[in-house]
Write an enzyme that holds these catalytic residues in place. Sequence first.
Site, PDB file in Angstrom:
ATOM      1  N   THR A 157       0.554  -0.982   0.015  1.00  0.00           N
ATOM      2  CA  THR A 157       0.168   0.075  -0.555  1.00  0.00           C
ATOM      3  C   THR A 157       1.004   1.016   0.120  1.00  0.00           C
ATOM      4  OG1 THR A 157      -1.856  -1.367   1.190  1.00  0.00           O
ATOM      5  CG2 THR A 157      -2.320   1.420   1.412  1.00  0.00           C
ATOM      6  N   GLU A 158      -0.210   2.486  -1.171  1.00  0.00           N
ATOM      7  CA  GLU A 158       1.088   3.934  -0.828  1.00  0.00           C
ATOM      8  C   GLU A 158      -0.232   4.423  -1.071  1.00  0.00           C
ATOM      9  OE1 GLU A 158       3.357   3.610  -4.684  1.00  0.00           O
ATOM     10  OE2 GLU A 158       4.414   2.355  -3.815  1.00  0.00           O
ATOM     11  N   GLY A 160      -2.528   7.135  -1.343  1.00  0.00           N
ATOM     12  CA  GLY A 160      -2.976   6.756  -3.501  1.00  0.00           C
ATOM     13  C   GLY A 160      -2.696   5.981  -4.643  1.00  0.00           C
ATOM     14  N   ALA A 161      -2.837   4.558  -3.600  1.00  0.00           N
ATOM     15  CA  ALA A 161      -2.528   2.750  -4.144  1.00  0.00           C
ATOM     16  C   ALA A 161      -3.049   1.836  -2.673  1.00  0.00           C
ATOM     17  CB  ALA A 161      -0.890   2.541  -4.431  1.00  0.00           C
ATOM     18  N   ASP A 287      -4.774 -14.894  -1.879  1.00  0.00           N
ATOM     19  CA  ASP A 287      -5.240 -16.405  -1.383  1.00  0.00           C
ATOM     20  C   ASP A 287      -5.324 -16.787  -0.873  1.00  0.00           C
ATOM     21  OD1 ASP A 287      -6.917 -15.147  -4.791  1.00  0.00           O
ATOM     22  OD2 ASP A 287      -5.099 -16.167  -5.932  1.00  0.00           O
ATOM     23  N   ARG A 290      -6.038 -14.320   2.337  1.00  0.00           N
ATOM     24  CA  ARG A 290      -7.543 -14.365   2.501  1.00  0.00           C
ATOM     25  C   ARG A 290      -8.411 -14.731   3.277  1.00  0.00           C
ATOM     26  NH1 ARG A 290      -8.391 -10.381  -2.894  1.00  0.00           N
ATOM     27  NH2 ARG A 290      -7.424  -8.735  -2.025  1.00  0.00           N
ATOM     28  N   GLY A 389     -26.216  -3.195  25.920  1.00  0.00           N
ATOM     29  CA  GLY A 389     -25.653  -1.098  26.196  1.00  0.00           C
ATOM     30  C   GLY A 389     -25.195  -1.062  26.709  1.00  0.00           C
ATOM     31  N   GLU A 413      -6.464  -6.176   3.357  1.00  0.00           N
ATOM     32  CA  GLU A 413      -6.043  -7.078   2.524  1.00  0.00           C
ATOM     33  C   GLU A 413      -7.155  -6.934   1.166  1.00  0.00           C
ATOM     34  OE1 GLU A 413      -3.822 -10.840   4.079  1.00  0.00           O
ATOM     35  OE2 GLU A 413      -3.347  -9.915   5.460  1.00  0.00           O
ATOM     36  N   GLY A 414      -7.340  -6.293   1.180  1.00  0.00           N
ATOM     37  CA  GLY A 414      -8.753  -5.847   0.076  1.00  0.00           C
ATOM     38  C   GLY A 414     -10.474  -5.758   1.137  1.00  0.00           C
TER      39      GLY A 414
END
Length: 436
Positions: A157-158, A160-161, A287, A290, A389, A413-414
Site C-alpha cells: 500500500t501507498e 493513492g494505491a 488467495d 484472505r 447497552g 487485504e482487500g
Amino acid sequence: MPIEFETPKPITQAQFMLKTVADEMMRPRSRYFDEHEHEIPWDYIEFMHLAMKASGGGGGLVPREPSPPAPLPEGEGSSPSPQPSPEGRGSRPPIGYQLVAAQIESLTYGDLGMYHCLPGGGLGAAAVNAAGTPEQKEKFLARFKDEKPTFAAMCITESGAGSDNSAIRTRAVLDEKTNEWVINGEKIFVTGGDKSFSEYEKLGKGFIVVWATIDPSAGRAGMRAFVVEGGTPGVRIVKLEHKMGIRVSDTAAISLVDARVPFENILGSATVEKSTSGFRGAMATFDATRPLVAASGIGVARAALEFLKEKLAENGVQIKYGLPRQKLSNIEREVIDMEIMLKSAWLMVIKATWMADNKKPNALEASMSKVKSGDVTTKITQKVVEILGPLGYSREFLAEKWMRDARITDIYEGTGQINRLVVARQVLGYSGAELR
Ligand SMILES: Cc1cc2nc3c(=O)[nH]c(=O)nc-3n(C[C@H](O)[C@H](O)[C@H](O)COP(=O)(O)OP(=O)(O)OC[C@H]3O[C@@H](n4cnc5c(N)ncnc54)[C@H](O)[C@@H]3O)c2cc1C
C-alpha cells in the site's frame, strides 16, 4: 469425494491448547495493550516463540505439507508401508491451511492485535512463498526457526494505491555496475513493519517484502516484490499509526531512499514480459491469506457472542434452542441468527482453506470467505454492544474493544467492496479491466 464434516484431530488438539493461551495470556492483557499503544508484548512474543518451537513448529503459523501417513495397526487391513493416494500424496488428507485457520481463529478469540504480534513470517513470508523460487524460500524463511523470535512484513500500500495496488509508484532500478536493485518510494500501513525492520535486542533480523515497479510503462506486468533485509541503509520507519483498534499491532509508514538490495532478492523473474505475472504474484499471496484474515475476524466475533451469552445467562436469559421462532424472545432470535451467521462464515473459511490445501484455485472462495467474515464480524460485534447497552459501551468490558478491533478485518487485504468486485469478476467472467 465424500464430504467429511468431522474436525480432524490435529485441529481439535490445537484449538484446545490455544484456548488456554487465549484465556490465560491474551485476554488478561487485552485492555492494557489497548491503552498502551505501541508497547510491545514481549512476554507473549517470547512465550509463543518458545511454545511454537517446542511443538516442533517455529516460524509462526505456516501451512505445512502433510506428513507421510502413519501405517494403520495390524489387522486393520493396512499394509506396513503407507500407500500413496492417487495424487501421489499420503493417504492422510492435507489440512495445513485448515489447521492454520483454526489456530488463528483460536488466537483471535483471545485478542486480534496480539495475534498480529505472533512471531513468524506473516504476510512477508506468505509473499516469499507465493512468488519466490525454492532457493529463495530456503534462504529467506529459514530464520524464523532461529533462537530469537523474528518477524517479516509486506508493503504494497501507498498513498493513492491501496485498493488499486497496481498504481504503486515505488520504483526499483537495476544498477548494472553493482548488480543491485535501487529502490525508492513510500509505503504506508505496514502491519508489523517496525518489528520486521527495526533492530530490537530481543528479536532476530527480519525483513520486509516491498512491492515496486521495475517498468512503470508496463503497468501490472512491471510489478515485482523485493526482500529488503532489516536495517538496510536508506530505509526508515517514519511513523507508527495511532489506530482505532488492534492498537498493540504496529502499523508502520516506511520510506525507502536509494535503498540497495542484492539482485537475487527480487521474487520471481526480473524480465518484464507482456504477462502480468508480477501482479499475479501479489494476488496469489492474497488467495492464500484472505481466508486466514476471514478466520481472524471470526475469532473476534465468537469472543463477543460468547461474552453476550454469558451476560444474558447471568441475567436469567437462557437461549431456548429448538423452539419455533415465534416462541422465542427477540433477543433469543438475535442470538441464534448471529450463531448462524458465524457458523456459515466459518464454513466458507473451511471451504477456501480446503481448496488451498488441495491445490485447487481458490481466488473466488478466498474473496468470498473474506467478504462473508468481514460482514458477519462487523455485524456481530456491533450487535453485541447494542444488546449489552451501557455494559457494551463501557470500557469495563472488552465488547467495545472487540467492535473496534473487528472493523479492520473488512479493510486490510482487500476491503469488502474490493473483494466483492473480485467475486463478481470471477462469477461473471470479467477481467479486472472490464469490471472495476
Ligand atoms: C491497520 C491496517 C493494517 C494494514 N496492513 C497492511 C500491510 O501489512 N501491508 C499493506 O500493503 N497494506 C496494509 N494495509 C492497507 C490496506 O490493505 C488498505 O488500507 C486497503 O487495501 C484499502 O486501501 P486504501 O486505504 O488506499 O483505501 P482506498 O482504496 O482509498 O479505498 C477507500 C474506500 O473506497 C472503496 N473503494 C475503492 N475502490 C473501489 C472500487 N473500485 N469499487 C468500490 N469501492 C471502492 C474502498 O472499499 C474503501 O471503502 C493496512 C491497513 C490498515 C488500516
